[in-house]
Design a protein around this motif. Sequence first.
Motif, PDB file in Angstrom:
ATOM      1  N   ARG A  57      10.719 -18.063   6.644  1.00 17.59           N
ATOM      2  CA  ARG A  57      10.233 -16.819   6.294  1.00 17.59           C
ATOM      3  C   ARG A  57       9.076 -16.486   5.313  1.00 17.59           C
ATOM      4  O   ARG A  57       8.747 -15.608   4.704  1.00 17.59           O
ATOM      5  CB  ARG A  57      11.324 -15.718   6.227  1.00 17.59           C
ATOM      6  CG  ARG A  57      12.448 -15.553   7.148  1.00 17.59           C
ATOM      7  CD  ARG A  57      13.198 -14.436   6.811  1.00 17.59           C
ATOM      8  NE  ARG A  57      14.489 -14.482   7.720  1.00 17.59           N
ATOM      9  CZ  ARG A  57      14.579 -13.900   9.031  1.00 17.59           C
ATOM     10  NH1 ARG A  57      13.432 -13.300   9.420  1.00 17.59           N
ATOM     11  NH2 ARG A  57      15.450 -13.787   9.545  1.00 17.59           N
ATOM     12  N   ASN A  58       8.312 -17.793   5.290  1.00 15.41           N
ATOM     13  CA  ASN A  58       7.030 -17.721   4.528  1.00 15.41           C
ATOM     14  C   ASN A  58       7.551 -17.540   3.164  1.00 15.41           C
ATOM     15  O   ASN A  58       6.593 -16.803   2.165  1.00 15.41           O
ATOM     16  CB  ASN A  58       5.842 -16.954   5.212  1.00 15.41           C
ATOM     17  CG  ASN A  58       5.648 -16.992   6.430  1.00 15.41           C
ATOM     18  OD1 ASN A  58       5.633 -18.270   6.880  1.00 15.41           O
ATOM     19  ND2 ASN A  58       5.505 -16.037   7.096  1.00 15.41           N
ATOM     20  N   ALA A  80       2.401 -15.976   8.564  1.00 15.84           N
ATOM     21  CA  ALA A  80       2.417 -16.516   9.863  1.00 15.84           C
ATOM     22  C   ALA A  80       3.690 -16.303  10.782  1.00 15.84           C
ATOM     23  O   ALA A  80       4.793 -15.889   9.714  1.00 15.84           O
ATOM     24  CB  ALA A  80       2.640 -18.189   9.605  1.00 15.84           C
ATOM     25  N   GLY A  81       3.588 -16.095  11.840  1.00 17.69           N
ATOM     26  CA  GLY A  81       4.866 -15.727  12.802  1.00 17.69           C
ATOM     27  C   GLY A  81       5.090 -14.275  12.480  1.00 17.69           C
ATOM     28  O   GLY A  81       4.280 -13.209  12.468  1.00 17.69           O
ATOM     29  N   THR A  82       6.362 -13.715  12.227  1.00 18.52           N
ATOM     30  CA  THR A  82       6.979 -12.530  12.622  1.00 18.52           C
ATOM     31  C   THR A  82       7.157 -11.870  11.353  1.00 18.52           C
ATOM     32  O   THR A  82       7.968 -10.943  11.125  1.00 18.52           O
ATOM     33  CB  THR A  82       7.934 -12.392  13.468  1.00 18.52           C
ATOM     34  OG1 THR A  82       9.072 -13.413  13.212  1.00 18.52           O
ATOM     35  CG2 THR A  82       7.524 -12.633  15.010  1.00 18.52           C
ATOM     36  N   ASP A  83       7.231 -12.718  10.023  1.00 21.00           N
ATOM     37  CA  ASP A  83       7.480 -12.133   8.627  1.00 21.00           C
ATOM     38  C   ASP A  83       6.305 -12.157   7.974  1.00 21.00           C
ATOM     39  O   ASP A  83       5.721 -13.183   7.815  1.00 21.00           O
ATOM     40  CB  ASP A  83       8.474 -12.754   8.031  1.00 21.00           C
ATOM     41  CG  ASP A  83       9.841 -12.603   8.760  1.00 21.00           C
ATOM     42  OD1 ASP A  83      10.234 -11.595   8.612  1.00 21.00           O
ATOM     43  OD2 ASP A  83      10.445 -13.525   9.221  1.00 21.00           O
ATOM     44  N   PHE A  84       6.096 -11.287   6.800  1.00 18.25           N
ATOM     45  CA  PHE A  84       5.229 -11.462   5.984  1.00 18.25           C
ATOM     46  C   PHE A  84       5.353 -12.611   4.867  1.00 18.25           C
ATOM     47  O   PHE A  84       4.701 -13.630   4.844  1.00 18.25           O
ATOM     48  CB  PHE A  84       5.143  -9.922   5.169  1.00 18.25           C
ATOM     49  CG  PHE A  84       3.837  -9.871   4.216  1.00 18.25           C
ATOM     50  CD1 PHE A  84       2.224  -9.712   4.587  1.00 18.25           C
ATOM     51  CD2 PHE A  84       4.111 -10.076   2.845  1.00 18.25           C
ATOM     52  CE1 PHE A  84       1.432  -9.544   3.622  1.00 18.25           C
ATOM     53  CE2 PHE A  84       3.051  -9.846   1.980  1.00 18.25           C
ATOM     54  CZ  PHE A  84       1.909  -9.820   2.528  1.00 18.25           C
ATOM     55  N   ALA A 134      -1.097  -6.846   5.753  1.00 18.76           N
ATOM     56  CA  ALA A 134      -0.475  -6.248   7.136  1.00 18.76           C
ATOM     57  C   ALA A 134       0.834  -6.768   7.263  1.00 18.76           C
ATOM     58  O   ALA A 134       1.093  -8.359   7.409  1.00 18.76           O
ATOM     59  CB  ALA A 134      -1.520  -7.153   8.266  1.00 18.76           C
ATOM     60  N   VAL A 135       1.926  -6.100   6.892  1.00 14.15           N
ATOM     61  CA  VAL A 135       3.197  -6.303   6.977  1.00 14.15           C
ATOM     62  C   VAL A 135       4.053  -6.072   8.108  1.00 14.15           C
ATOM     63  O   VAL A 135       4.253  -5.101   8.761  1.00 14.15           O
ATOM     64  CB  VAL A 135       3.947  -5.526   5.553  1.00 14.15           C
ATOM     65  CG1 VAL A 135       5.588  -5.765   5.288  1.00 14.15           C
ATOM     66  CG2 VAL A 135       3.245  -5.841   4.423  1.00 14.15           C
ATOM     67  N   GLU A 136       4.384  -7.427   8.547  1.00 13.76           N
ATOM     68  CA  GLU A 136       5.371  -7.395   9.459  1.00 13.76           C
ATOM     69  C   GLU A 136       6.630  -7.987   9.345  1.00 13.76           C
ATOM     70  O   GLU A 136       6.472  -8.939   8.385  1.00 13.76           O
ATOM     71  CB  GLU A 136       4.779  -8.081  11.030  1.00 13.76           C
ATOM     72  CG  GLU A 136       5.455  -8.234  12.132  1.00 13.76           C
ATOM     73  CD  GLU A 136       5.126  -8.897  13.506  1.00 13.76           C
ATOM     74  OE1 GLU A 136       4.939  -8.474  14.461  1.00 13.76           O
ATOM     75  OE2 GLU A 136       4.223  -9.939  13.028  1.00 13.76           O
ATOM     76  N   LEU A 193      -0.704  -1.580   5.525  1.00  6.56           N
ATOM     77  CA  LEU A 193      -0.257  -1.157   6.832  1.00  6.56           C
ATOM     78  C   LEU A 193       1.114  -2.012   7.235  1.00  6.56           C
ATOM     79  O   LEU A 193       1.250  -3.366   6.981  1.00  6.56           O
ATOM     80  CB  LEU A 193      -1.438  -1.578   7.788  1.00  6.56           C
ATOM     81  CG  LEU A 193      -2.678  -0.942   7.337  1.00  6.56           C
ATOM     82  CD1 LEU A 193      -3.775  -1.289   8.642  1.00  6.56           C
ATOM     83  CD2 LEU A 193      -2.773   0.686   7.334  1.00  6.56           C
ATOM     84  N   ALA A 194       1.895  -1.288   7.831  1.00  4.34           N
ATOM     85  CA  ALA A 194       3.136  -1.791   8.175  1.00  4.34           C
ATOM     86  C   ALA A 194       3.604  -1.706   9.555  1.00  4.34           C
ATOM     87  O   ALA A 194       3.136  -0.531  10.204  1.00  4.34           O
ATOM     88  CB  ALA A 194       4.425  -1.352   7.260  1.00  4.34           C
ATOM     89  N   SER A 195       4.104  -2.831  10.130  1.00  5.09           N
ATOM     90  CA  SER A 195       4.751  -2.397  11.660  1.00  5.09           C
ATOM     91  C   SER A 195       6.060  -1.709  11.549  1.00  5.09           C
ATOM     92  O   SER A 195       6.697  -1.760  10.154  1.00  5.09           O
ATOM     93  CB  SER A 195       5.118  -3.770  11.967  1.00  5.09           C
ATOM     94  OG  SER A 195       5.929  -4.083  13.013  1.00  5.09           O
ATOM     95  N   SER A 196       6.389  -1.014  12.258  1.00  2.46           N
ATOM     96  CA  SER A 196       7.740  -0.267  12.432  1.00  2.46           C
ATOM     97  C   SER A 196       8.960  -1.143  12.258  1.00  2.46           C
ATOM     98  O   SER A 196       9.988  -0.718  11.908  1.00  2.46           O
ATOM     99  CB  SER A 196       7.846   0.695  13.656  1.00  2.46           C
ATOM    100  OG  SER A 196       7.690  -0.282  14.877  1.00  2.46           O
ATOM    101  N   ALA A 197       8.686  -2.420  12.425  1.00  2.00           N
ATOM    102  CA  ALA A 197       9.940  -3.235  12.381  1.00  2.00           C
ATOM    103  C   ALA A 197       9.799  -3.986  11.014  1.00  2.00           C
ATOM    104  O   ALA A 197      10.637  -4.920  10.591  1.00  2.00           O
ATOM    105  CB  ALA A 197       9.779  -4.577  13.318  1.00  2.00           C
ATOM    106  N   ALA A 198       9.025  -3.855  10.178  1.00  4.22           N
ATOM    107  CA  ALA A 198       8.809  -4.098   8.556  1.00  4.22           C
ATOM    108  C   ALA A 198      10.026  -3.779   7.931  1.00  4.22           C
ATOM    109  O   ALA A 198      10.416  -2.551   7.944  1.00  4.22           O
ATOM    110  CB  ALA A 198       7.682  -3.895   7.923  1.00  4.22           C
TER     111      ALA A 198
END
Length: 296
Positions: free
Chosen positions: A35-36, A67-71, A114-116, A134-139
């Motif tokens: 998870r980075n 990288a990928g789907t996590d900040f 950019a936070v996911e 800025l955040a993704s709704s999934a953050a």
Amino acid sequence: MSAGTAPGATEPGGSVQVSQQGAIATVTLSNPGRRNTMTEAMWRALEPACARLADDGSVRAVVVRGAGTDFSAGADISDLRAILRDEDSGRHDGGAVAAGEAALAGLHKPTIAAVEGYCLGGAWQIAAACDIRLASSAATFGITPAKIGIVYPTAGIERLVRIAGPATAKYLLFSGDFVDAERARVLGLVQAVHPAEAFWGEVDAFAERLASRSQLSIQAMKDIVDTIDSAGGGEHGRAQLARANEHWQQLMTTSGDAETGVKAFLAKRTPEFTWNGGRDVQRHARQSMGTGDPAL
């Protein structure tokens, strides 16, 4: 700047990668399968990466992401003593975390976190050091020193207090609770939340807007806002602000951006700004205020 890895950033299990598309540079935190999480080498790689971006006149905005789907899930706990230890003083008061955070906060160009996915622990300090989040709704956000019995470096705590206020800072620091993206927005941690499926399109569009704006205006406003935030009230703070304003007002008359913008407005066309003065301009502004901070 071609896609690649920042000097000194690569080590088994983690890297900080710097790439560029057009005027937008992207700093990517990468530690596959973890998870980075940020190793000591990754924290230390932020400083040369930011120096490289500061010196590249083609870069007009910077996006920081995972990288990928996590900040990032924060500092690598197995490497924590080395990460937090200051090599000069020998004290565990920030070390590589403080150095990396300061380098990002001191970058004179506009920065966007950019936070996911997960943004936890020390990863919040990276996001907080950016100008805009800025955040993704999934953050999911969590500031978690109380879960592992450590004391955060004071710079990170100070920044959290300025962003969210003392009561919210205490709530997050004391509890270590995770909050979702919308709750993070309500608490003031992020400026906007976008649907997960549209998130990266929104990030790209926003970064492009910043890159198209006058960098003279953006860099001046960043310096002035940061001066207001750090200098405080009183005679000394007002004097610092006055000197910063004078510096940028003078530069506005010579940069060409104001003339470009006014002509484009009157002609009803989009302006094409060219000024991107660089950190030497920002350093001069700081020195004119008597700070002489070489990091800026």
